[in-house]
Write a protein that holds these residues in place. Structure first.
Motif, PDB file in Angstrom:
ATOM      1  N   LEU A 288       0.810  -1.218   0.000  1.00  0.00           N
ATOM      2  CA  LEU A 288       0.000   0.000   0.000  1.00  0.00           C
ATOM      3  C   LEU A 288       0.845   1.272   0.000  1.00  0.00           C
ATOM      4  O   LEU A 288       0.369   2.336   0.363  1.00  0.00           O
ATOM      5  CB  LEU A 288      -0.941   0.003   1.213  1.00  0.00           C
ATOM      6  CG  LEU A 288      -1.986  -1.119   1.242  1.00  0.00           C
ATOM      7  CD1 LEU A 288      -2.777  -1.077   2.534  1.00  0.00           C
ATOM      8  CD2 LEU A 288      -2.905  -1.017   0.044  1.00  0.00           C
ATOM      9  N   GLY A 289       2.094   1.161  -0.399  1.00  0.00           N
ATOM     10  CA  GLY A 289       2.972   2.322  -0.440  1.00  0.00           C
ATOM     11  C   GLY A 289       2.529   3.362  -1.451  1.00  0.00           C
ATOM     12  O   GLY A 289       2.857   4.534  -1.329  1.00  0.00           O
ATOM     13  N   TRP A 290       1.764   2.974  -2.443  1.00  0.00           N
ATOM     14  CA  TRP A 290       1.292   3.932  -3.456  1.00  0.00           C
ATOM     15  C   TRP A 290       0.114   4.766  -2.961  1.00  0.00           C
ATOM     16  O   TRP A 290      -0.260   5.734  -3.606  1.00  0.00           O
ATOM     17  CB  TRP A 290       0.920   3.186  -4.736  1.00  0.00           C
ATOM     18  CG  TRP A 290      -0.090   2.102  -4.525  1.00  0.00           C
ATOM     19  CD1 TRP A 290       0.162   0.816  -4.182  1.00  0.00           C
ATOM     20  CD2 TRP A 290      -1.509   2.219  -4.611  1.00  0.00           C
ATOM     21  NE1 TRP A 290      -1.007   0.119  -4.058  1.00  0.00           N
ATOM     22  CE2 TRP A 290      -2.051   0.955  -4.318  1.00  0.00           C
ATOM     23  CE3 TRP A 290      -2.379   3.258  -4.906  1.00  0.00           C
ATOM     24  CZ2 TRP A 290      -3.411   0.709  -4.300  1.00  0.00           C
ATOM     25  CZ3 TRP A 290      -3.743   3.015  -4.900  1.00  0.00           C
ATOM     26  CH2 TRP A 290      -4.243   1.753  -4.604  1.00  0.00           C
ATOM     27  N   VAL A 291      -0.475   4.377  -1.824  1.00  0.00           N
ATOM     28  CA  VAL A 291      -1.531   5.204  -1.223  1.00  0.00           C
ATOM     29  C   VAL A 291      -0.811   6.211  -0.327  1.00  0.00           C
ATOM     30  O   VAL A 291      -0.145   5.815   0.636  1.00  0.00           O
ATOM     31  CB  VAL A 291      -2.519   4.341  -0.406  1.00  0.00           C
ATOM     32  CG1 VAL A 291      -3.580   5.209   0.229  1.00  0.00           C
ATOM     33  CG2 VAL A 291      -3.132   3.271  -1.279  1.00  0.00           C
TER      34      VAL A 291
ATOM     35  N   GLY B 136      -0.159   4.294   3.256  1.00  0.00           N
ATOM     36  CA  GLY B 136       1.102   3.585   3.055  1.00  0.00           C
ATOM     37  C   GLY B 136       2.215   4.120   3.925  1.00  0.00           C
ATOM     38  O   GLY B 136       3.022   3.360   4.470  1.00  0.00           O
ATOM     39  N   PHE B 137       2.272   5.440   4.093  1.00  0.00           N
ATOM     40  CA  PHE B 137       3.330   6.032   4.909  1.00  0.00           C
ATOM     41  C   PHE B 137       3.140   5.706   6.387  1.00  0.00           C
ATOM     42  O   PHE B 137       4.102   5.393   7.087  1.00  0.00           O
ATOM     43  CB  PHE B 137       3.386   7.552   4.690  1.00  0.00           C
ATOM     44  CG  PHE B 137       4.596   8.181   5.291  1.00  0.00           C
ATOM     45  CD1 PHE B 137       5.834   8.010   4.719  1.00  0.00           C
ATOM     46  CD2 PHE B 137       4.496   8.939   6.456  1.00  0.00           C
ATOM     47  CE1 PHE B 137       6.962   8.581   5.275  1.00  0.00           C
ATOM     48  CE2 PHE B 137       5.618   9.511   7.017  1.00  0.00           C
ATOM     49  CZ  PHE B 137       6.851   9.331   6.426  1.00  0.00           C
TER      50      PHE B 137
ATOM     51  N   LEU C 172       6.722   8.408  -0.445  1.00  0.00           N
ATOM     52  CA  LEU C 172       7.362   9.728  -0.548  1.00  0.00           C
ATOM     53  C   LEU C 172       7.576  10.133  -2.003  1.00  0.00           C
ATOM     54  O   LEU C 172       7.354  11.294  -2.368  1.00  0.00           O
ATOM     55  CB  LEU C 172       8.691   9.729   0.206  1.00  0.00           C
ATOM     56  CG  LEU C 172       8.589   9.768   1.731  1.00  0.00           C
ATOM     57  CD1 LEU C 172       9.973   9.668   2.357  1.00  0.00           C
ATOM     58  CD2 LEU C 172       7.904  11.044   2.170  1.00  0.00           C
ATOM     59  N   LEU C 173       7.996   9.188  -2.837  1.00  0.00           N
ATOM     60  CA  LEU C 173       8.185   9.500  -4.254  1.00  0.00           C
ATOM     61  C   LEU C 173       6.854   9.851  -4.910  1.00  0.00           C
ATOM     62  O   LEU C 173       6.801  10.735  -5.776  1.00  0.00           O
ATOM     63  CB  LEU C 173       8.847   8.330  -4.981  1.00  0.00           C
ATOM     64  CG  LEU C 173      10.326   8.106  -4.680  1.00  0.00           C
ATOM     65  CD1 LEU C 173      10.833   6.860  -5.391  1.00  0.00           C
ATOM     66  CD2 LEU C 173      11.142   9.323  -5.072  1.00  0.00           C
ATOM     67  N   LEU C 174       5.797   9.200  -4.499  1.00  0.00           N
ATOM     68  CA  LEU C 174       4.482   9.511  -5.043  1.00  0.00           C
ATOM     69  C   LEU C 174       4.042  10.916  -4.641  1.00  0.00           C
ATOM     70  O   LEU C 174       3.543  11.686  -5.470  1.00  0.00           O
ATOM     71  CB  LEU C 174       3.460   8.470  -4.585  1.00  0.00           C
ATOM     72  CG  LEU C 174       2.069   8.606  -5.187  1.00  0.00           C
ATOM     73  CD1 LEU C 174       2.104   8.278  -6.664  1.00  0.00           C
ATOM     74  CD2 LEU C 174       1.112   7.695  -4.475  1.00  0.00           C
ATOM     75  N   VAL C 175       4.245  11.270  -3.378  1.00  0.00           N
ATOM     76  CA  VAL C 175       3.870  12.607  -2.915  1.00  0.00           C
ATOM     77  C   VAL C 175       4.710  13.667  -3.614  1.00  0.00           C
ATOM     78  O   VAL C 175       4.197  14.702  -4.067  1.00  0.00           O
ATOM     79  CB  VAL C 175       3.997  12.704  -1.375  1.00  0.00           C
ATOM     80  CG1 VAL C 175       3.900  14.142  -0.902  1.00  0.00           C
ATOM     81  CG2 VAL C 175       2.953  11.843  -0.704  1.00  0.00           C
ATOM     82  N   VAL C 176       6.016  13.438  -3.755  1.00  0.00           N
ATOM     83  CA  VAL C 176       6.886  14.388  -4.448  1.00  0.00           C
ATOM     84  C   VAL C 176       6.480  14.500  -5.916  1.00  0.00           C
ATOM     85  O   VAL C 176       6.448  15.601  -6.485  1.00  0.00           O
ATOM     86  CB  VAL C 176       8.373  13.975  -4.303  1.00  0.00           C
ATOM     87  CG1 VAL C 176       9.275  14.767  -5.243  1.00  0.00           C
ATOM     88  CG2 VAL C 176       8.816  14.136  -2.869  1.00  0.00           C
TER      89      VAL C 176
END
Length: 146
Positions: free
Chosen positions: A86-89, A93-94, A132-136
């Motif tokens: 679920l890291g992409w959520v 995910g965080f 984090l990469l998704l948020v950035v």
């Protein structure tokens, strides 16, 4: 084999059924003796295999149960897998990644479950990195309103 009531002549089978000889004794290897004729002789079956002798006087062998991984290490691994998946959520995910890293560190500090703890830390870190990469990436592609 045949019945006198239905077949009056036992030497000639009725309806073409073959007659089989009655087995008197099993065929044995040369030099074998009939069962029961040498029951007390040296090397006989009764001498080689005595009957039931009762329970063993010795205690049973201990069962070596290796300790498992431990509940904390398994929980850390499960949370780490969920954080990785679920890291992409962005938010969920965080949060799972942080919980997985904390549980993984606690599991590594215990003697049981070091491998599960290390795996949980790695999976949680990868989940956090993906989040984090998704948020950035979202912030980089979102236009800023002036």
């Amino acid at each position: 084999m045949s019945d006198e009531r239905t077949n009056p002549d036992p030497d000639h089978p009725q309806f073409g059924t073959p007659q089989y000889p009655d087995p008197v004794a099993p065929v044995a290897y040369p030099g074998a003796v009939a069962p029961g004729s040498m029951s007390d002789a040296p090397g006989s079956m009764s001498e080689q295999y005595p009957g039931y002798t009762g329970p063993s006087p010795y205690p049973p062998a201990p069962i070596d149960q290796s300790p498992g991984a431990g509940g904390l290490a398994i929980a850390a691994l499960i949370v780490g897998i969920l954080a990785f998946l679920l890291g992409w959520v962005p938010v969920i995910g965080f949060i799972l990644a942080v919980a997985g890293i904390v549980l993984g560190i606690l599991a590594v500090r215990r003697p049981r479950g070091k491998a599960f703890g290390i795996t949980a830390i790695v999976l949680s870190a990868l989940g956090a990195l993906a989040g984090l990469l998704l948020v950035v990436g979202i912030l980089a592609w979102t236009p800023i309103a002036n």
